[in-house]
Motif scaffolding. Structure first.
Motif, mmCIF file in Angstrom:
data_model
loop_
_atom_site.group_PDB
_atom_site.id
_atom_site.type_symbol
_atom_site.label_atom_id
_atom_site.label_comp_id
_atom_site.label_asym_id
_atom_site.label_seq_id
_atom_site.Cartn_x
_atom_site.Cartn_y
_atom_site.Cartn_z
ATOM 1 N N MET A 21 0.820 -1.201 0.000
ATOM 2 C CA MET A 21 0.000 0.000 0.000
ATOM 3 C C MET A 21 0.864 1.266 0.000
ATOM 4 O O MET A 21 0.555 2.240 -0.683
ATOM 5 C CB MET A 21 -0.928 -0.011 1.218
ATOM 6 N N ASP A 22 1.952 1.266 0.796
ATOM 7 C CA ASP A 22 2.809 2.451 0.910
ATOM 8 C C ASP A 22 4.170 2.166 0.289
ATOM 9 O O ASP A 22 4.710 1.071 0.433
ATOM 10 C CB ASP A 22 2.987 2.841 2.383
ATOM 11 N N ASP A 23 4.740 3.197 -0.357
ATOM 12 C CA ASP A 23 6.059 3.054 -0.958
ATOM 13 C C ASP A 23 7.107 3.407 0.100
ATOM 14 O O ASP A 23 7.169 4.546 0.569
ATOM 15 C CB ASP A 23 6.182 3.998 -2.156
ATOM 16 N N PRO A 24 7.933 2.401 0.509
ATOM 17 C CA PRO A 24 8.923 2.689 1.559
ATOM 18 C C PRO A 24 10.147 3.449 1.050
ATOM 19 O O PRO A 24 10.954 3.915 1.852
ATOM 20 C CB PRO A 24 9.323 1.286 2.026
ATOM 21 N N PHE A 25 10.286 3.592 -0.247
ATOM 22 C CA PHE A 25 11.497 4.190 -0.813
ATOM 23 C C PHE A 25 11.267 5.684 -1.041
ATOM 24 O O PHE A 25 10.979 6.145 -2.160
ATOM 25 C CB PHE A 25 11.874 3.480 -2.112
ATOM 26 N N ILE A 26 11.382 6.456 0.015
ATOM 27 C CA ILE A 26 11.145 7.910 -0.023
ATOM 28 C C ILE A 26 12.402 8.596 -0.560
ATOM 29 O O ILE A 26 13.515 8.391 -0.042
ATOM 30 C CB ILE A 26 10.812 8.436 1.381
ATOM 31 N N GLN A 27 12.228 9.401 -1.578
ATOM 32 C CA GLN A 27 13.351 10.129 -2.173
ATOM 33 C C GLN A 27 13.689 11.366 -1.328
ATOM 34 O O GLN A 27 12.798 12.110 -0.914
ATOM 35 C CB GLN A 27 13.010 10.540 -3.610
ATOM 36 N N ILE A 28 14.988 11.563 -1.084
ATOM 37 C CA ILE A 28 15.450 12.699 -0.264
ATOM 38 C C ILE A 28 15.772 13.879 -1.174
ATOM 39 O O ILE A 28 16.477 13.742 -2.187
ATOM 40 C CB ILE A 28 16.698 12.300 0.538
ATOM 41 N N ASP A 29 15.249 15.040 -0.795
ATOM 42 C CA ASP A 29 15.585 16.283 -1.494
ATOM 43 C C ASP A 29 16.942 16.751 -0.953
ATOM 44 O O ASP A 29 17.051 17.198 0.202
ATOM 45 C CB ASP A 29 14.502 17.328 -1.236
#
Length: 466
Positions: A21-29
């Motif tokens: 359901m959720d994408d664990p791979f959050i992109q860092i700015d």
């Protein structure tokens, strides 16, 4: 058949595959992270203080904060990714049919063995019935040879029809005689009916027995038995005439009001009857006696013993035909069930195989994203460190630590391999081949069994040919 019940328990009817359901791979700015951590400002501040020292081999406080920031994102992603991987693994574990390929092959062999065992049982029963027919043919052939009969046995009417005809003869004679014997009887109609019933029972009963047991003797091949038959018929005819004459004289004695009419009737034998009614009594008795005798004679084949032999033979033939029909019907049902269940298992195996491949594809893609995300975080961490180090290098006059020119490495742990990945394709292909071969073997065994069930006409032809 019950051989597939264990395999059918491995059928998977669970939920279809769903992505996390959720994408664990959050992109860092990176710019936002650098601004939040004040890397340029803090780099200049540390450089102005000539920190970190050139000999320092470990990360300084700012670098450690950057590494902790990156590692924190990676650990959260790792936890979420592990949960997602467990979801995929759970779906793989639910595909029990693939995990129990050896059971499919075993149950396929059991199904074929069970079918062949049932075929053997049915053949054994048919062998018993076939032997009975062979013995029956021998008995029938020996009987015909002994009696020189070349015709088939006559069909016997139902026993109820024969007994009914004899009873009708007795009833009609009783009714007719009661009209004559009531005359001069002190009990009137009741006395006449009782006397008529006794006279008719003896007359018709003896005639039926003679027709069944004595009359057929005239058809025997032995001269002595034929002579006995004819003598018996003549004796019966004479006795029947005497008995009905006695009944007529009994009627005359009663109408003349003679004392002891039974004794008087015996004394009147040899003289003529007194009235036309007495002659009617004589004729009626003879007619009903002959009717009962004919019914007894036609109760079975006219040749003594031929009817029971022929009926036994016909009964065994009918039993053999019924046994073949039952065997064919039961084996057809077993074959259809076994083939249907094997086909279901094969289709289910194909469905689970496709689903397994889908799950592994999603899982491998997820694993690649996990590795790519780790590389992204490592590159981001190095970029943030480089930004700090550049500002530090520009603000200081002393040499920087040698590690400033080295890339930072993100500690990482690989995701576990999927369960079931060690199932070789050859094992799945072998299971499918076994299922297909089972269907072929059961169908072939069924055809062979049906061909081995010798039809009655072929059996008769074979027996006739010796």
């Amino acid at each position: 058949m019950g051989a597939w019940s264990k395999v059918r328990g491995f059928f998977d009817r669970g939920e279809p595959l769903r992505a996390p359901m959720d994408d664990p791979f959050i992109q860092i700015d990176r710019a936002e992270a650098a601004s939040s951590l004040r890397l340029r400002e803090r780099g200049a501040e540390q450089g102005a203080l000539e920190l970190p020292a050139a000999s320092m081999q470990t990360l300084d406080v700012v670098e450690a904060e950057v590494a902790a920031f990156i590692q924190d994102h990676f650990e959260r992603a790792q936890i979420d990714a592990a949960n997602s991987i467990r979801t995929y693994d759970s779906r793989l574990n639910s595909l029990s049919l693939i995990a129990n390929l050896s059971s499919i092959r075993t149950q396929a062999k059991i199904a074929l063995s069970d079918f062949k065992a049932e075929v053997a049982t049915r053949r054994g029963r048919l062998t018993t019935s076939r032997d009975a027919i062979v013995d029956s043919y021998a008995e029938l052939r020996d009987f015909r040879k002994k009696t020189d009969l070349r015709r088939p046995a006559h069909d016997a009417p139902p026993t109820s029809a024969t007994i009914g005809t004899i009873l009708v003869c007795w009833l009609l004679e009783t009714i007719a005689n009661s009209m004559f014997l009531r005359l001069g009887d002190s009990m009137g109609w009741l006395g006449g009916v009782i006397a008529a019933a006794v006279v008719g029972a003896i007359n018709v009963g003896v005639a039926a027995v003679v027709g069944r047991l004595v009359w057929p003797l005239v058809n025997r091949r032995e001269p002595m038995m034929r002579s006995i038959g004819w003598l018996g018929i003549v004796a019966w005819f004479v006795l029947t005439v005497l008995w009905n004459l006695l009944a007529g004289h009994y009627r005359d004695a009663k109408s003349l009001a003679l004392p002891s009419p039974e004794t008087a009737a015996l004394g009147m034998l040899g003289s003529g009857l007194e009235s036309i009614y007495s002659y009617g009594l004589l004729i009626a008795g003879m007619v009903f006696a002959f009717g009962a005798a004919i019914s007894g004679y036609k109760m079975d084949d006219p040749y003594p013993g031929y009817g029971p032999v022929a009926r036994r033979h016909a009964s065994r033939c009918e039993d053999y035909v019924a046994e073949i029909e039952d065997a064919t019907e039961e084996l057809t049902g077993i074959r259809n069930d076994a083939v249907g269940e094997a086909t279901d298992v094969r289709m289910e195996l194909g469905r689970q195989l496709a689903q397994r491949q889908q799950i592994l594809t999603h899982r491998d893609a997820f694993r690649r994203r996990y590795e790519e995300y780790a590389e992204h975080l490592e590159a981001t961490g190095n970029a943030l460190l480089q930004e700090y180090r550049t500002a530090n290098r520009a603000a200081r006059s002393t040499p920087v630590p040698a590690r400033f020119d080295m890339a930072w490495t993100l500690p990482r742990a690989p995701l576990p391999r999927a369960p079931g990945e060690d199932v070789p394709r050859s094992a799945i292909d072998a299971a499918e081949a076994d299922l297909e071969q089972t269907v072929t073997d059961i169908s072939a065994a069924f055809d062979e069994a049906i061909e081995s069930f010798e039809p009655l006409d072929e059996l008769k032809r074979r027996i006739a040919d010796g």
